[in-house]
Design a protein around this motif. Structure first.
Motif, PDB file in Angstrom:
ATOM      1  N   ILE A   1      44.989 -50.016   4.451  1.00 48.38           N
ATOM      2  CA  ILE A   1      44.847 -50.083   3.109  1.00 48.38           C
ATOM      3  C   ILE A   1      46.229 -50.228   2.332  1.00 48.38           C
ATOM      4  O   ILE A   1      46.168 -51.101   1.553  1.00 48.38           O
ATOM      5  CB  ILE A   1      44.143 -48.787   2.503  1.00 48.38           C
ATOM      6  CG1 ILE A   1      42.787 -48.261   3.238  1.00 48.38           C
ATOM      7  CG2 ILE A   1      43.876 -48.993   1.115  1.00 48.38           C
ATOM      8  CD1 ILE A   1      41.776 -49.599   3.054  1.00 48.38           C
ATOM      9  N   TYR A   2      47.186 -49.705   2.696  1.00 46.50           N
ATOM     10  CA  TYR A   2      48.444 -49.802   2.179  1.00 46.50           C
ATOM     11  C   TYR A   2      49.433 -50.051   3.228  1.00 46.50           C
ATOM     12  O   TYR A   2      49.119 -49.850   4.522  1.00 46.50           O
ATOM     13  CB  TYR A   2      48.849 -48.441   1.552  1.00 46.50           C
ATOM     14  CG  TYR A   2      48.190 -47.907   0.524  1.00 46.50           C
ATOM     15  CD1 TYR A   2      48.191 -48.369  -1.011  1.00 46.50           C
ATOM     16  CD2 TYR A   2      47.074 -46.744   0.658  1.00 46.50           C
ATOM     17  CE1 TYR A   2      47.694 -48.045  -2.014  1.00 46.50           C
ATOM     18  CE2 TYR A   2      46.411 -46.475  -0.478  1.00 46.50           C
ATOM     19  CZ  TYR A   2      46.403 -47.088  -1.635  1.00 46.50           C
ATOM     20  OH  TYR A   2      45.530 -46.527  -2.632  1.00 46.50           O
ATOM     21  N   ALA A   3      50.629 -50.565   2.706  1.00 47.19           N
ATOM     22  CA  ALA A   3      51.573 -50.859   3.855  1.00 47.19           C
ATOM     23  C   ALA A   3      52.132 -49.441   4.886  1.00 47.19           C
ATOM     24  O   ALA A   3      51.959 -48.499   4.255  1.00 47.19           O
ATOM     25  CB  ALA A   3      52.805 -51.650   3.301  1.00 47.19           C
ATOM     26  N   THR A   4      52.137 -49.741   5.971  1.00 41.48           N
ATOM     27  CA  THR A   4      52.447 -48.657   6.856  1.00 41.48           C
ATOM     28  C   THR A   4      53.468 -49.176   8.016  1.00 41.48           C
ATOM     29  O   THR A   4      53.057 -50.318   8.344  1.00 41.48           O
ATOM     30  CB  THR A   4      51.211 -48.048   7.460  1.00 41.48           C
ATOM     31  OG1 THR A   4      51.373 -47.227   8.453  1.00 41.48           O
ATOM     32  CG2 THR A   4      50.248 -49.070   8.096  1.00 41.48           C
ATOM     33  N   ASP A   5      54.423 -48.359   8.496  1.00 43.87           N
ATOM     34  CA  ASP A   5      55.019 -48.617   9.379  1.00 43.87           C
ATOM     35  C   ASP A   5      54.402 -48.820  10.778  1.00 43.87           C
ATOM     36  O   ASP A   5      55.088 -49.254  11.767  1.00 43.87           O
ATOM     37  CB  ASP A   5      56.170 -47.377   9.664  1.00 43.87           C
ATOM     38  CG  ASP A   5      57.074 -47.365   8.544  1.00 43.87           C
ATOM     39  OD1 ASP A   5      57.089 -48.344   7.852  1.00 43.87           O
ATOM     40  OD2 ASP A   5      57.784 -46.290   8.357  1.00 43.87           O
ATOM     41  N   CYS A   6      53.340 -48.321  10.909  1.00 44.80           N
ATOM     42  CA  CYS A   6      52.386 -48.613  12.128  1.00 44.80           C
ATOM     43  C   CYS A   6      51.923 -50.004  12.443  1.00 44.80           C
ATOM     44  O   CYS A   6      51.661 -50.322  13.396  1.00 44.80           O
ATOM     45  CB  CYS A   6      51.117 -47.660  12.008  1.00 44.80           C
ATOM     46  SG  CYS A   6      51.619 -45.835  12.048  1.00 44.80           S
TER      47      CYS A   6
ATOM     48  N   LEU B   1      39.488 -54.417  -0.382  1.00 48.55           N
ATOM     49  CA  LEU B   1      38.629 -54.296   0.663  1.00 48.55           C
ATOM     50  C   LEU B   1      38.046 -53.006   1.078  1.00 48.55           C
ATOM     51  O   LEU B   1      36.690 -53.099   1.394  1.00 48.55           O
ATOM     52  CB  LEU B   1      39.547 -54.417   1.893  1.00 48.55           C
ATOM     53  CG  LEU B   1      38.721 -54.138   3.253  1.00 48.55           C
ATOM     54  CD1 LEU B   1      37.690 -55.308   3.541  1.00 48.55           C
ATOM     55  CD2 LEU B   1      39.591 -53.743   4.271  1.00 48.55           C
ATOM     56  N   LEU B   2      38.623 -51.821   0.707  1.00 49.90           N
ATOM     57  CA  LEU B   2      37.917 -50.496   0.756  1.00 49.90           C
ATOM     58  C   LEU B   2      36.562 -50.402  -0.071  1.00 49.90           C
ATOM     59  O   LEU B   2      35.675 -50.067   0.563  1.00 49.90           O
ATOM     60  CB  LEU B   2      39.156 -49.321   0.364  1.00 49.90           C
ATOM     61  CG  LEU B   2      38.385 -47.970   0.409  1.00 49.90           C
ATOM     62  CD1 LEU B   2      37.901 -47.670   2.056  1.00 49.90           C
ATOM     63  CD2 LEU B   2      39.464 -46.849   0.075  1.00 49.90           C
ATOM     64  N   ARG B   3      36.771 -50.815  -1.290  1.00 49.31           N
ATOM     65  CA  ARG B   3      35.521 -50.669  -2.362  1.00 49.31           C
ATOM     66  C   ARG B   3      34.465 -51.601  -1.675  1.00 49.31           C
ATOM     67  O   ARG B   3      33.333 -51.346  -1.618  1.00 49.31           O
ATOM     68  CB  ARG B   3      36.011 -51.290  -3.817  1.00 49.31           C
ATOM     69  CG  ARG B   3      36.697 -50.058  -4.313  1.00 49.31           C
ATOM     70  CD  ARG B   3      36.905 -50.625  -5.846  1.00 49.31           C
ATOM     71  NE  ARG B   3      38.139 -51.769  -6.073  1.00 49.31           N
ATOM     72  CZ  ARG B   3      39.365 -51.556  -6.313  1.00 49.31           C
ATOM     73  NH1 ARG B   3      39.634 -50.309  -6.448  1.00 49.31           N
ATOM     74  NH2 ARG B   3      39.980 -52.507  -6.306  1.00 49.31           N
TER      75      ARG B   3
END
Length: 182
Positions: A107-112, A123-125
């Motif tokens: 959903i959000y930017a992530t280091d993973c 997208l989540l909605r």
């Protein structure tokens, strides 16, 4: 194991054991150790990708990638199976294949997921509206954005990075629990 114990002691809804780099015997040993900790604190343990191990340990839940869900055959002991999805079409397919829940992300930017743009709350909605299954969000979920994730229709969220790096796991779990309150 100390971090898993700290997290389980804090009382999250579940712990998902996702260790992609372990061979099956090593994963099974680790899963047994994590199960003992989760059982001690009454926390649900969800295994990732290894249905044979979940059945052997008499667990109730298994989480799969969508490609793995497509070929999954239930064993003697039926499991509640969830799937990771990255689009509305994938969520609808997971539902049609019998998934009990979906995890949508990131959903959000992530280091993973370096260099891969987040899919965002839109997208989540859309996923939440498209399927009748519980939808959980993953990817960059923090104490600061957890409420907007839930306001988008998600039943809950998954936290990885912050759970493994925070100084006080109990405070983290408490903060996320407060964020989930109306």
């Amino acid at each position: 194991m100390h971090r898993i114990q700290q997290l389980a002691q804090a009382g999250p809804y579940a712990v998902m054991l996702r260790e992609k780099d372990l061979d099956l015997p090593s994963y099974e040993r680790l899963a047994g150790e994590v199960k003992e900790i989760c059982d001690r604190y009454g926390v649900l343990l969800i295994l990732h990708q290894h249905g044979i191990v979940a059945e052997k340990l008499k667990l109730s839940h298994l989480h799969l990638s969508l490609p793995a869900l497509r070929t999954y055959k239930a064993g003697e002991r039926p499991l509640l199976v969830g799937a990771s999805v990255h689009s509305v079409a994938e969520a609808e397919e997971a539902q049609a294949l019998g998934a009990a829940y979906v995890v949508a992300g990131h959903i959000y930017a992530t280091d993973c997921k370096p260099g891969i743009p987040p899919r965002g709350l839109s997208l989540l909605r859309q996923v939440c509206q498209a399927v009748a299954l519980p939808v959980f969000a993953i990817g960059g979920i923090t104490r600061e954005n957890a409420r907007e994730v839930l306001a988008s229709g998600a039943r809950g969220f998954c936290v990885m990075s912050e759970a493994m790096t925070c100084e006080e796991p109990a405070a983290l779990v408490e903060a996320f629990a407060k964020a989930a309150l109306p």
